[in-house]
Write an enzyme that holds these catalytic residues in place. Structure first.
Site, PDB file in Angstrom:
ATOM      1  N   GLU A 194      -5.816  -8.466   0.043  1.00  0.00           N
ATOM      2  CA  GLU A 194      -6.518  -8.051   1.258  1.00  0.00           C
ATOM      3  C   GLU A 194      -7.972  -7.806   0.888  1.00  0.00           C
ATOM      4  O   GLU A 194      -8.269  -6.966   0.044  1.00  0.00           O
ATOM      5  CB  GLU A 194      -5.927  -6.774   1.867  1.00  0.00           C
ATOM      6  CG  GLU A 194      -4.589  -6.940   2.536  1.00  0.00           C
ATOM      7  CD  GLU A 194      -4.145  -5.681   3.300  1.00  0.00           C
ATOM      8  OE1 GLU A 194      -5.019  -4.958   3.818  1.00  0.00           O
ATOM      9  OE2 GLU A 194      -2.924  -5.438   3.353  1.00  0.00           O
TER      10      GLU A 194
ATOM     11  N   GLU B 229       0.806  -1.234   0.000  1.00  0.00           N
ATOM     12  CA  GLU B 229       0.000   0.000   0.000  1.00  0.00           C
ATOM     13  C   GLU B 229       0.839   1.285   0.000  1.00  0.00           C
ATOM     14  O   GLU B 229       0.540   2.231   0.720  1.00  0.00           O
ATOM     15  CB  GLU B 229      -0.958   0.003   1.190  1.00  0.00           C
ATOM     16  CG  GLU B 229      -2.051  -1.027   1.087  1.00  0.00           C
ATOM     17  CD  GLU B 229      -3.110  -0.920   2.179  1.00  0.00           C
ATOM     18  OE1 GLU B 229      -2.990  -0.034   3.056  1.00  0.00           O
ATOM     19  OE2 GLU B 229      -4.055  -1.719   2.168  1.00  0.00           O
TER      20      GLU B 229
END
Length: 502
Positions: free
Chosen positions: A293, A174
């Site tokens: 995720e 991320e």
């Protein structure tokens, strides 16, 4: 009042093979996922390595195939060297991601021992936030090289003679997010990802590498980030990642039940972006996606990392999941399977305690949350090829996604056994759905399970661990090549068909 719907199951209409890595999960050094989750020395059911055997049993039952480790946001400030060697010599560190004190009692080799006992493939994440190419190469050498070098001999000195041979590596986490330690622009990350991938492929060209995609579809740089990163790294990586969490807290239940529409849009958008870059670069490769995720998460109840006090292994986002949450998780699994031609890896985040299918108490029991069940049954029965299934059904108006199909379905066909497994969700809150299924010749229903409840807020707890479980469906009938059944409102169901015995 019941609505009606129809669908056809035909083994000729194939999307792609069921990738075993679609049924992955995620262990991050966050809250109690590791400590008192999977690892608790002194627990009555801990083994000699301090691993909770009750949790290991549930992980095997869940059917998890691959587990991503050690983060997540945690990895972007993590020194992997702190978690190897004699436990008594390991330093304590501040985890800036979750404002926690990390004592490093559990690290790389402990995770690999756990993965072997759980029967899962490790998926390792590299710190490309506060570290870089050299540290990544050191970790891969320590993990995968047989011996005779500084890092591989260090592993052997730590009591692990054979290399772990990890095949799947995430190039950071991320890094488009300003909350991430070492946050980067797309240009900065794309260059770093390309240089790291080039070095790792020099070490072993058969490693599978995952580049960071957008943190979520709401990021202002969504898709543009992927395009710029892949311009630099397209021919050096094997996957681009996607992350998504769905929050039911705003009370918009119809949109929440249709969350699969957003996941489907994300997958199609990033696949199209990757294909555009590949065409622009005249590459002969076709990248796959790693949805590493995904889950339901009551994010509005979490007030951000800055709201946390420094503590060791705190109780952090330990959401309790109800029937509606389980139906949505089942619908997201259907979405992943419906995109099996592009999604090669997927990880339910996380595995224990932290927004997880498994909950534990320190020194106490472990139990299955409601979301455990659709995952476990899908992982167990989705085999062979994913079939294209398009129900003819009513639609439901949603504030976020417009008109969404009331039924969301997929099926798999196992050519070896001839079995077909149908997975279907009824998103309608207001009534059941009468479903008619057209079958190939020679099949009969052999199992019909549904997860539904008159109380949509029902959940499993330590005191009532089996309040929400799949139960045998009723009202299924067959007339030649037609099967009819009734799907309760807000329900997830599996119907398995097998060849008739001559």
């Amino acid at each position: 009042m019941a609505t009606t719907a129809r669908l056809t199951l035909d083994p000729s209409f194939r999307i792609g093979p069921v990738e075993p890595r679609l049924f992955g999960s995620f262990v991050e050094h966050m809250g109690r996922c590791v400590y008192t989750g999977i690892h608790e020395p002194g627990h009555p059911l801990a083994d000699a390595d301090g691993l909770r055997t009750d949790v290991l049993r549930l992980v095997r039952e869940l059917g998890v195939t691959v587990v991503r480790y050690p983060g997540g946001n945690f990895v972007s400030n993590y020194r992997w060297e702190d978690g190897v060697g004699p436990v008594g010599d390991r330093p304590a560190r501040l985890d800036l991601a979750w404002r926690s004190l990390e004592d490093n009692r559990f690290g790389l080799n402990e995770f690999m021992a756990w993965a072997a006992k759980a029967g899962v493939e490790p998926m390792m994440a590299l710190n490309l936030g506060t570290r870089g190419v050299a540290e990544a190469l050191d970790l891969v050498e320590y993990t995968n090289h047989p011996g005779g070098t500084r890092m591989s001999d260090l592993r052997r000195a730590h009591g692990v003679d054979k290399p772990h041979d990890v095949r799947l590596w995430c190039l950071g986490n991320e890094l488009d997010g300003p909350w991430q330690m070492g946050h980067k622009t797309a240009a900065e990350y794309g260059r770093l990802a390309a240089e790291t991938a080039r070095a790792l492929k020099r070490f072993d060209p058969n490693l599978s590498l995952v580049a960071c995609g957008s943190s979520n579809s709401g990021m202002p740089t969504f898709a543009a980030w992927e395009a710029e990163v892949l311009e630099a790294a397209y021919d050096l990586v094997d996957y681009i990642s996607l992350h998504a969490y769905y929050d039911p807290s705003d009370g918009d239940v119809d949109s929440f039940l249709a969350s699969g529409a957003d996941m489907d849009h994300m997958i199609r958008s990033i696949a199209a972006t990757a294909d555009h870059v590949g065409a622009k670069l005249r590459s002969g490769r076709r990248l796959k996606l790693s949805f590493d995720e995904w889950n339901v998460w009551y994010q509005s109840r979490f007030h951000g990392e800055s709201s946390l006090e420094w503590s060791e292994h705190p109780r952090l986002i330990e959401d309790t999941y109800d029937v509606t949450d389980a139906v949505v998780v089942g619908s997201l699994l259907i979405t992943l399977l419906r995109n099996a031609d592009r999604v090669g890896v997927a990880c339910l985040a996380q595995l224990a305690n932290v927004i997880a299918p498994i909950r534990t108490e320190p020194g106490g029991p472990a139990w299955r949350q409601s979301i455990f069940h659709p995952f476990a049954l899908t992982a167990r029965h989705a085999r062979g090829e994913v079939l294209r299934v398009e129900p003819d059904c009513a639609t439901i108006p949603t504030a976020k996604y417009g008109e969404a199909p009331a039924l969301w379905a997929t099926a798999t066909h196992d050519a070896a056994t001839g079995e077909i497994s149908l997975f279907v969700v009824n998103r309608d809150r207001h009534g059941p759905c009468a479903l008619e299924i057209a079958l190939p010749a020679g099949l009969r229903p052999v199992e019909h399970l549904e997860l539904a409840d008159d109380d949509l807020s029902a959940a499993n707890t330590a005191d009532a661990p089996d309040r929400v479980v799949p139960r045998a469906g009723t009202g299924l009938s067959q007339a030649e090549r037609r099967v009819t059944l009734t799907l309760p409102p807000v329900s997830w169901s599996i119907v398995r068909f097998a060849p008739s015995v001559p």
